[in-house]
Design a protein around this motif. Structure first.
Motif, PDB file in Angstrom:
ATOM      1  N   THR B  21      20.201 -13.055 -10.997  1.00 26.19           N
ATOM      2  CA  THR B  21      20.226 -12.803  -9.557  1.00 26.19           C
ATOM      3  C   THR B  21      20.835 -13.999  -8.838  1.00 26.19           C
ATOM      4  N   TYR B  27      10.305 -12.914 -11.403  1.00 30.39           N
ATOM      5  CA  TYR B  27       8.885 -12.573 -11.302  1.00 30.39           C
ATOM      6  C   TYR B  27       8.370 -12.174 -12.669  1.00 30.39           C
ATOM      7  N   CYS B  41      14.462 -10.760 -13.219  1.00 29.24           N
ATOM      8  CA  CYS B  41      15.175 -11.180 -12.006  1.00 29.24           C
ATOM      9  C   CYS B  41      14.572 -10.537 -10.760  1.00 29.24           C
ATOM     10  N   LEU B  42      14.267 -11.348  -9.773  1.00 27.58           N
ATOM     11  CA  LEU B  42      13.819 -10.836  -8.479  1.00 27.58           C
ATOM     12  C   LEU B  42      15.053 -10.805  -7.574  1.00 27.58           C
ATOM     13  N   SER B  43      15.743  -9.683  -7.609  1.00 27.20           N
ATOM     14  CA  SER B  43      17.045  -9.600  -6.925  1.00 27.20           C
ATOM     15  C   SER B  43      16.891  -9.709  -5.415  1.00 27.20           C
ATOM     16  N   GLU B 182       9.797  -1.496 -10.193  1.00 27.61           N
ATOM     17  CA  GLU B 182       9.449  -2.909 -10.043  1.00 27.61           C
ATOM     18  C   GLU B 182       8.565  -3.425 -11.176  1.00 27.61           C
ATOM     19  N   GLY B 210      13.492  -6.001  -9.433  1.00 28.56           N
ATOM     20  CA  GLY B 210      12.882  -6.735  -8.326  1.00 28.56           C
ATOM     21  C   GLY B 210      12.119  -5.804  -7.416  1.00 28.56           C
TER      22      GLY B 210
END
Lengths: 308, 293
Positions: B21, B27, B41-43, B182, B210
């Motif tokens: 990201t 996360y 990845c927390l986009s 998520e 994400g």
């Protein structure tokens, strides 16, 4: 070297001894420019500045008077839904289209630039190049974008290149002369530096990276090398020369990076469209979309902006 | 010497590439036993922006492909999924499925792809029409893809919801930006690897992991997104989708289905992401003896 025609009575340096360029150093410096964070008001100011520095360009075999007129209209009305937007600096066309363009932008403050000297290859006899230039000037071009003879340059005939530029400068009369080095064909940064020096001493008002027909075009490395040459020329002679990166600058981010580079290399004095230009066709729309995005917070679509 | 296991880095899928990201955030979703599923990845909204650019770029080529070729490519995805069945079953079990349920989910996913692969060169004949008109025109209606579709995939399943939401969108010539489940993100990225090795051109499907809550707004307000597919029944999310879609009048398609069921697939999910184009073609003498329109 003796004093020749070209820029007044400047003592000419030996161009074979032009400064060498530290490629690794240039790359590191350029990387630093790209890491500057420009946000909010500064970004907005930068975007509007970039917009006002664009030479809106169409240089295609298929250009018609209709297309040129349309582009000239766009140059003056970038996005009528948004008040207070500047116009672009100039439109850039082939000599045969100068008459059409000059009429279309008359009285608007937008200048007409014309490529000349057998653009883009420059492979034509000198008298043809002179006629090409004079034709464009007579048709009403405010600025002439000439190409240098890269073949001659690469075979070391620097005097030939110098004389050619000086001759075209004479043919330009009152029009400003931009000299296109076509850096994509010059191979090394040392050559870019040398060609910049030759052009400036020979009478260029602007030096310009590329025709847009060859890749790579206006990389930041090349532009930086040319900016350094301009700075050194200014320090030595006191004469201010303009810079025009052209080709490949198609998004706002890249344009902002270039502005940062100009500011940090040459200073605020160069940050007007009198001394700095972007040669581009699709940059304008991207900058417009960024401006609207910054104001509305919503990502934009080309569907809602005029065609390039 | 004991061998150190190499753990997989789950990245996102944009324009046929697997970047991290843009935000650099991650996360750690957990499974029901409290084990970490991985660093996911927390986009951010900028990943959404980049994905839309990639999807738009891919749209021209994908929508102009011959319909049967799109079908072949969808079939190819199914083939590749079949070949990596074991990996998907393991991931599903790690995320909390029983072995039996996991096997079933992968099988249904494969079959679903084949179902839409079959439709891709047939829907136009079935849905299109020749229309009777009173003037001297040959009048016909055909379906054309909408463009870039934002997909908020089913949040309760890892694979079958994702596949069921993507397949009808791309079978009809659209490209898409997908927000995956998520808390069940593993299969989404592994599925991206399947897409990447099945002749699907880069940018046709872009998958972000994400928090959909964070990404729905920039995706739905994006002026270059032409429609939204939402799978689920959260009323406040649907309201949010509708409100932010008003800017460029995107159509919102909401589905509340149990995707694992064999009948959670139909032609209308494909036609939902199509626009009808009607053409009036002038002809000579409509009332004459030779006319059979």
């Amino acid at each position: 070297m003796s004093i020749k025609k070209g820029r007044g009575n400047l003592i000419l340096p030996d161009f074979t001894q032009s400064s060498c360029v530290d490629k690794v150093g240039v790359e590191e410096r350029v990387a630093r420019f790209q890491s500057r964070s420009i946000k909010n008001e500064a970004k907005m100011q930068g975007l509007k500045m970039a917009l006002n520095m664009i030479d809106l360009t169409t240089l295609e075999g298929k250009d018609t008077p209709g297309k040129v007129k349309q582009m000239c209209y766009k140059a003056q009305h970038l996005h009528d839904f948004h008040p207070n937007l500047p116009s672009v600096a100039a439109v850039c066309v082939y000599p045969t289209m100068v008459g059409v363009a000059a009429k279309a932008v008359q009285g608007s403050g937008v200048k007409v630039a014309s490529v000349s000297t057998a653009f883009p290859s420059g492979q034509a006899p000198l008298d043809v190049k002179i006629r090409d230039t004079k034709f464009a000037v007579d048709e009403g071009a405010d600025e002439i974008d000439m190409v240098i003879s890269r073949g001659k340059f690469l075979s070391g005939e620097y005097n030939f290149v110098f004389d050619e530029i000086a001759t075209i400068k004479e043919a330009c009369g009152k029009s400003r002369l931009k000299v296109i080095l076509e850096t994509g064909e010059l191979v090394t940064l040392d050559n870019v530096r040398r060609a910049s020096d030759i052009a400036m001493y020979a009478g260029a008002d602007f030096i310009k990276t590329s025709t847009g027909k060859i890749q790579p075009a206006a990389t930041m490395q090349v532009t930086y090398t040319m900016l350094q040459a301009i700075r050194d020329f200014y320090t030595t002679t006191g004469i201010q020369i303009g810079m025009k990166p052209a080709g490949g600058i198609s998004n706002s981010k890249l344009a902002l990076h270039n502005l940062v580079m100009v500011k940090e290399t040459l200073g605020d004095q160069w940050l007007t469209n009198e001394w700095f230009r972007f040669g581009a066709s699709s940059l304008a729309n991207d900058v417009l979309m960024q401006i609207i995005k910054a104001e509305t917070g919503v990502y934009q679509s080309p569907d809602y902006f005029s065609k390039d | 010497m004991e061998r150190l296991e190499v753990l997989k880095t789950y990245k996102i899928y944009i324009g046929g590439k697997f970047p991290r990201t843009e935000s650099g955030r991650f996360y750690n979703p957990l499974n029901s036993k409290g084990e970490q599923l991985g660093n996911i990845c927390l986009s951010s909204r900028k990943d959404v922006r980049n994905s839309v650019v990639a999807a738009r770029k891919a749209f021209g080529g994908w929508s102009e492909r011959a319909a049967n070729n799109r079908g072949q490519i969808l079939y190819r995805i199914a083939e590749m999924l079949e070949g990596r069945k074991t990996q998907f079953i393991e991931e599903l079990m790690f995320q909390g499925s029983t072995k039996k349920a996991a096997e079933n989910e992968v099988n249904v996913s494969i079959d679903r792809l084949i179902y839409y692969a079959g439709w891709s060169d047939k829907y136009m004949q079935v849905l299109g029409s020749i229309n009777p008109v009173a003037s001297s025109h040959f009048n016909f209606s055909m379906h054309v893809p909408m463009g870039v579709i934002g997909v908020v995939a089913d949040q309760t399943t890892s694979l079958i919801g994702l596949v069921s939401n993507i397949a009808p969108v791309i079978a009809g010539g659209n490209t898409c930006v997908v927000l995956s489940a998520e808390n069940l993100p593993l299969c989404a990225i592994t599925f991206a690897e399947v897409l990447n090795s099945s002749d699907v051109p880069g940018g046709v499907v872009n998958i972000l992991t994400g928090s959909p809550a964070e990404m729905i707004k920039p995706l739905t307000t994006h002026m270059d997104v032409n429609g939204m597919v939402y799978s689920g029944n959260d009323r406040s999310t649907i309201k949010k989708l509708k409100e932010s879609s008003a800017l460029n009048l995107k159509r919102i398609m909401t589905y509340d289905e149990d995707w694992i069921k064999a009948d959670a697939q139909n032609l209308y999910m494909l036609s939902d992401c199509q626009e009808v184009k009607t053409t009036w073609h002038p002809i000579e003498n409509i009332g004459g003896a030779t006319s059979s329109y």
